[in-house]
Design a protein around this motif. Sequence first.
Motif, mmCIF file in Angstrom:
data_model
loop_
_atom_site.group_PDB
_atom_site.id
_atom_site.type_symbol
_atom_site.label_atom_id
_atom_site.label_comp_id
_atom_site.label_asym_id
_atom_site.label_seq_id
_atom_site.Cartn_x
_atom_site.Cartn_y
_atom_site.Cartn_z
ATOM 1 N N LEU A 38 -23.597 13.605 53.638
ATOM 2 C CA LEU A 38 -24.366 13.250 52.508
ATOM 3 C C LEU A 38 -24.391 11.966 51.938
ATOM 4 C CD1 LEU A 38 -22.725 16.527 50.283
ATOM 5 C CD2 LEU A 38 -24.960 16.213 51.684
ATOM 6 N N ALA B 258 -27.396 9.459 51.573
ATOM 7 C CA ALA B 258 -27.739 8.865 50.004
ATOM 8 C C ALA B 258 -27.875 7.087 50.342
ATOM 9 C CB ALA B 258 -26.419 9.206 49.160
ATOM 10 N N LEU C 278 -15.695 0.346 44.607
ATOM 11 C CA LEU C 278 -16.706 1.493 44.379
ATOM 12 C C LEU C 278 -16.706 1.772 42.784
ATOM 13 C CD1 LEU C 278 -16.711 4.029 47.239
ATOM 14 C CD2 LEU C 278 -18.569 2.684 46.602
ATOM 15 N N ILE D 12 -15.185 8.709 52.461
ATOM 16 C CA ILE D 12 -15.584 9.684 51.700
ATOM 17 C C ILE D 12 -17.016 10.445 51.697
ATOM 18 C CG2 ILE D 12 -15.636 10.437 49.124
ATOM 19 C CD1 ILE D 12 -13.564 8.612 48.543
ATOM 20 N N ASP D 13 -17.290 11.694 51.895
ATOM 21 C CA ASP D 13 -18.559 12.215 51.920
ATOM 22 C C ASP D 13 -18.624 12.744 50.589
ATOM 23 O OD1 ASP D 13 -20.790 12.715 52.922
ATOM 24 O OD2 ASP D 13 -20.250 14.994 53.302
ATOM 25 N N GLY D 14 -19.610 12.049 49.779
ATOM 26 C CA GLY D 14 -19.762 12.641 48.386
ATOM 27 C C GLY D 14 -19.245 11.650 47.426
ATOM 28 N N CYS D 15 -19.488 10.127 47.407
ATOM 29 C CA CYS D 15 -19.184 9.169 46.545
ATOM 30 C C CYS D 15 -20.768 8.397 46.270
ATOM 31 C CB CYS D 15 -18.077 8.210 47.081
ATOM 32 S SG CYS D 15 -18.568 7.580 48.717
ATOM 33 N N ARG D 16 -20.479 7.348 45.316
ATOM 34 C CA ARG D 16 -21.750 6.671 45.067
ATOM 35 C C ARG D 16 -22.183 5.616 46.137
ATOM 36 N NH1 ARG D 16 -21.020 4.316 38.838
ATOM 37 N NH2 ARG D 16 -19.017 3.760 39.880
ATOM 38 N N THR D 17 -23.250 5.221 46.137
ATOM 39 C CA THR D 17 -23.848 4.212 47.079
ATOM 40 C C THR D 17 -23.438 2.905 46.209
ATOM 41 O OG1 THR D 17 -25.768 3.797 46.279
ATOM 42 C CG2 THR D 17 -25.703 5.770 47.862
#
Lengths: 371, 371, 371, 371
Positions: free
Chosen positions: D41, D45, D245, D271-276
């Motif tokens: 993800l 993203a 991050l 991490i899958d599912g963190c901010r870009t």
Amino acid sequence: MPVYQYDGKSFVCIDDFHQYALQTLAKTSLDYYESGAEDELTLKANLESFKNILINPRLLVDISHIDTSSSILGNKVSMPIGFAPTALHRLAHDEGEKATAKAAFDAGIAMCLSSYSTTSIEDVALSTNHQGILFFQLYFNINREITTNLLKRAHASGYKAIALTIDAQVSGFRRKDHKNKFTLPSYMSFANFENQELLQNLSATNSSSSVMHNLLNSADHSITWEDLAWIKEISQLPLIVKGILNAEDAELALKFGADAVWITNHGGRQIDGCRTAIEVLPEVCEALKGSEIEIYVDGGVRKGSDVYKALALGADHVFIGRPVLYGLASGGQQGVSAVINILHDELQRNMQLSGKVSIKNITRTSVMFRK
Amino acid sequence: MPVYQYDGKSFVCIDDFHQYALQTLAKTSLDYYESGAEDELTLKANLESFKNILINPRLLVDISHIDTSSSILGNKVSMPIGFAPTALHRLAHDEGEKATAKAAFDAGIAMCLSSYSTTSIEDVALSTNHQGILFFQLYFNINREITTNLLKRAHASGYKAIALTIDAQVSGFRRKDHKNKFTLPSYMSFANFENQELLQNLSATNSSSSVMHNLLNSADHSITWEDLAWIKEISQLPLIVKGILNAEDAELALKFGADAVWITNHGGRQIDGCRTAIEVLPEVCEALKGSEIEIYVDGGVRKGSDVYKALALGADHVFIGRPVLYGLASGGQQGVSAVINILHDELQRNMQLSGKVSIKNITRTSVMFRK
Amino acid sequence: MPVYQYDGKSFVCIDDFHQYALQTLAKTSLDYYESGAEDELTLKANLESFKNILINPRLLVDISHIDTSSSILGNKVSMPIGFAPTALHRLAHDEGEKATAKAAFDAGIAMCLSSYSTTSIEDVALSTNHQGILFFQLYFNINREITTNLLKRAHASGYKAIALTIDAQVSGFRRKDHKNKFTLPSYMSFANFENQELLQNLSATNSSSSVMHNLLNSADHSITWEDLAWIKEISQLPLIVKGILNAEDAELALKFGADAVWITNHGGRQIDGCRTAIEVLPEVCEALKGSEIEIYVDGGVRKGSDVYKALALGADHVFIGRPVLYGLASGGQQGVSAVINILHDELQRNMQLSGKVSIKNITRTSVMFRK
Amino acid sequence: MPVYQYDGKSFVCIDDFHQYALQTLAKTSLDYYESGAEDELTLKANLESFKNILINPRLLVDISHIDTSSSILGNKVSMPIGFAPTALHRLAHDEGEKATAKAAFDAGIAMCLSSYSTTSIEDVALSTNHQGILFFQLYFNINREITTNLLKRAHASGYKAIALTIDAQVSGFRRKDHKNKFTLPSYMSFANFENQELLQNLSATNSSSSVMHNLLNSADHSITWEDLAWIKEISQLPLIVKGILNAEDAELALKFGADAVWITNHGGRQIDGCRTAIEVLPEVCEALKGSEIEIYVDGGVRKGSDVYKALALGADHVFIGRPVLYGLASGGQQGVSAVINILHDELQRNMQLSGKVSIKNITRTSVMFRK
């Protein structure tokens, strides 16, 4: 009845013309017409930007008489839809810009001729017996003699305005054209630059390929807002500044004497990843409120309802680009006329369905944004 | 058990009937029923508009007794779901509107007959032994004699209300119908206009094609809110104004004496790119708060939960259009009855699952919007 | 290494087990397990609801020692992930609930047994030598003798809590089951109701089909919050109220003596079109702040990071439903153990990657919502 | 002309190199390069995060002279685009990091070498005759002698900075690598750890597989912000903290003496599912405002316009990871050079098209977010 028959097919909407063009034009021509810059995000956004705007009908209004007429820079038109400048019409049909101009003239609407037309300023004017409402689109050449020549020819041929393109000092990067090594077929030419010693001098050979390369690389990168006055002086014509994408530049256009601002992202062909004309329109209207300057938009217009929405958000005139080429590819002049007829029918029908009897009736409350 | 068996298939939801209709009806009939205007954006939005609304259950409530009954304009119904007017039922099944009306009558729900039915006002009334809760939908003809005739016949046949359509003074542009050159098959007719000299005079020939053309082009474009009073006077019946899409027109309907407003975008068949009934509903409820006027909605209703959501947002009655036609195509009267049974079962089940024992229990806090 | 080998395949994530189940189970069993109610919008929303929540790592923290242990209703567990009650485990693997319970026991995590298990309360307890952390899920039967019997047996077999399901007084409508006419294969049974004269009396025949029909239709529709006290009195066990979907019902659960609230939409199998547990969680936490009551969630949990996100938003324990069945279908007990191992590894890894050394370290600031 | 020809194909954008790599590299190598953690993800993203940012051109500006030059930690570069550390370049092309470093050097841009390179610190430095702008990326080994050795070698070979990776104390779980049992081919090695007794002691055998396993599991899990000072002391080089991050960790980096923060989610591999990075950038800029610390970003950069957008939002330098590998796979050094040329051309073209003549001209008002 807004149904056009051609080549055994029925055309009832602009998308029908699009599909026909996709099936019949040469790949390199199609790629040239269809491409947007880079990932084509802006190209797609142009089409998408209308979908979130909704028409808000007011009903049980007397709609016995519907009037779609309007005016642009003092010229009366049958509807506020004009032809945006697009290059190289002969790629779509042998009659090229002559067919386009005649269709616009027959319909009583405005057409803006591209600098990069395959028919000359003079021949286009002649095709409408000098009666058409023609504007001339200018790429400002680094050689001022060339620029001067174009402006004076436009004036001499009865064009009604100059549209200065400000968003294409360099070309947007359209990938397919580079992969195709796109150039003009040998049997057509950049008609406005034929027999011009000035331009040929820029080129080692006289092939259309090298002329094209030279043209695309001969923009004057140093021009600024201060140069608008010079254009008006040379051309003696009203000046449209084409390529506006925010309120700040719209205000500068007003300040430096433009007669109209044309909000456009050049059909998604220049910057990939910028706002659409429809997104920019409200802030430009706000910025120019109270002035006499006219506001035009183009980009992604494919239906009469798109025109309606742009008018409601404050545009004075709405231009179409690719739909004209699709029409041209579908039978030449009669195809272009059919495109016009369909858009007119769609605009009128949407006015009837929403209780508006004139263009002026279409105001900000005629549309709303979907949340 | 809400499972319907027909032609070797099991039907458990409205979509099953839809699929069956898609597979069995003639293409031109399907296109006529299924099409929305232009790009069909509104058609799709109608279906989408329910998905963002969520049911908010309150549990550990005694749900031993569930009552789905309601009323409409003083008529008691078994549930607040009625049949919206849709044209040409005989395209779906030879029994046409008779089958539809009998299914509605058997279920104790309301049906609104279209002006463009293929069974006459009188024959439909007769099919329910004049016991059905029937409304008559009116297109206001430019020839007031025709309009008067329709209104008086509806009254004479025991119809309970007139629903004046205000959003179709011209037809929305459904592209497939134009490509198909859609017209009525010769073995059926616009039954309410048969043997009417008045209408035949409008037509050079007596073919159904020319009658259809004349009908669609004989709307009175000059009527306004002031004309509501005349309709009520002639018909001596309660008046529903059908086609409302904002609070302003809802307020005018109230002001000019309407007994109900019907929020609809005509199944996505008129303006392409307007709000859905569900989107408009809250502002109309707010505007009409405190009045006695009833509020109806239609558009995109395919499940009992859709009905539930509309009721929660303030609708007094919810109408279904295409689902009736899908049922009709799936076995005639028994198919329509099955559609009704499934919707009733779904509505009741959602009431049980969310702790509501009566229609009045379904209120604004029964749903929420997904952010 | 969190890689499981079975039947010549490598399983590294829950989706691998899902794919294996899809390829190997009988269609009717799969449909029973996989289906959501109606259009399955809630089923899909459960999976989607985690995607918009992002983990916000804090780095350069000493992560030498990671502790995933937690507790539930006073029982120590190796991680805050438990097995939600799901019916009919023997459809997935012949060892059924025994395999499931042994895997949970081996991993030191909690399992909630369904009323509709294919292994009895007593046999499941026995499979873990009465050492497992077992809860019993209750459908409140209209026949209080049946309900009393179940509660007393759970207590007698050492179950640690009762989870009262409040969202399934009637079944959600899962279309495929109705088309399949789903019923239990003859060689398995509703084990908790075997040899019960009370239940058999409800049925004309003794077939599993009729028992199933009777069970599904024997919920007591009249129970209310007032009945919680009776359950606690009979069972002498802590009471979890399972099926909470808003703050109001959570507050009532607290008021009427529940020891825990379980936020769930029943795996998307009851109301189609309601909020997901993750969407509801923040408002329930806010409502119950300061109380001792525990808060559980389930629905759409497929990764350790999903668990992490639920914990960060305030859940005390997170339950998985279908993943257990997928594991069971992929080798029985060892498949279920592999599912547990993978989720534990994923949870631990995400803690390491975000600088959290214990479950208590995972707090509201550990996640954020994508705008 | 930014068109690169190789193997009979034309490459005009980074995606062309990507497609070529997808078609020509070995599956296990591709999986290693392409994979993101878990459901990928974050990987997706990263690419998506640029699409909602729009360039806001200001036109009729004199763009005769465009300067893309910039600097990083005091080193002058031809443009603010550098190479992020990526492991195992020899999987893409036999010349590996030498080719990469030479291309960066020829273009006058910075390259950060990975600890896990297949060419040693010294050989990479030598390939540019010690003239390249090289940084060294550090995984902090639990054995401080190993860490010390790496830092001293980087300093001795003329590297300009150390980039400490803080987001990979454990590896993100990339599913395909686990299914592939990915390990280094026998004919290449972790060049920075060859002949090191210290590391070999950790391994029972000397195979690259066991070295890889040991390396990936030898991170010091106990290091904290306090350890930054030690790294700077040993290396005597500026220190970049890579893996930031949020604003809180950025502020700690500043407080503990970092010379730059590198906002990254490690190419979606941790991490899958963190901010870009692009999502985080504005808050980090706000937090560090007024300090001298530099701010870098990477993740999803595929076009010159992506670089432009990152600069506008406050980045001082933008790094590319996978595009370098795609270039390397497309002809080695010349492929990497072509990638650089295309990005430079795109950046310059977007500056011309938006009226910016220098990197410093690109400011917060140069972009806007689509609503």
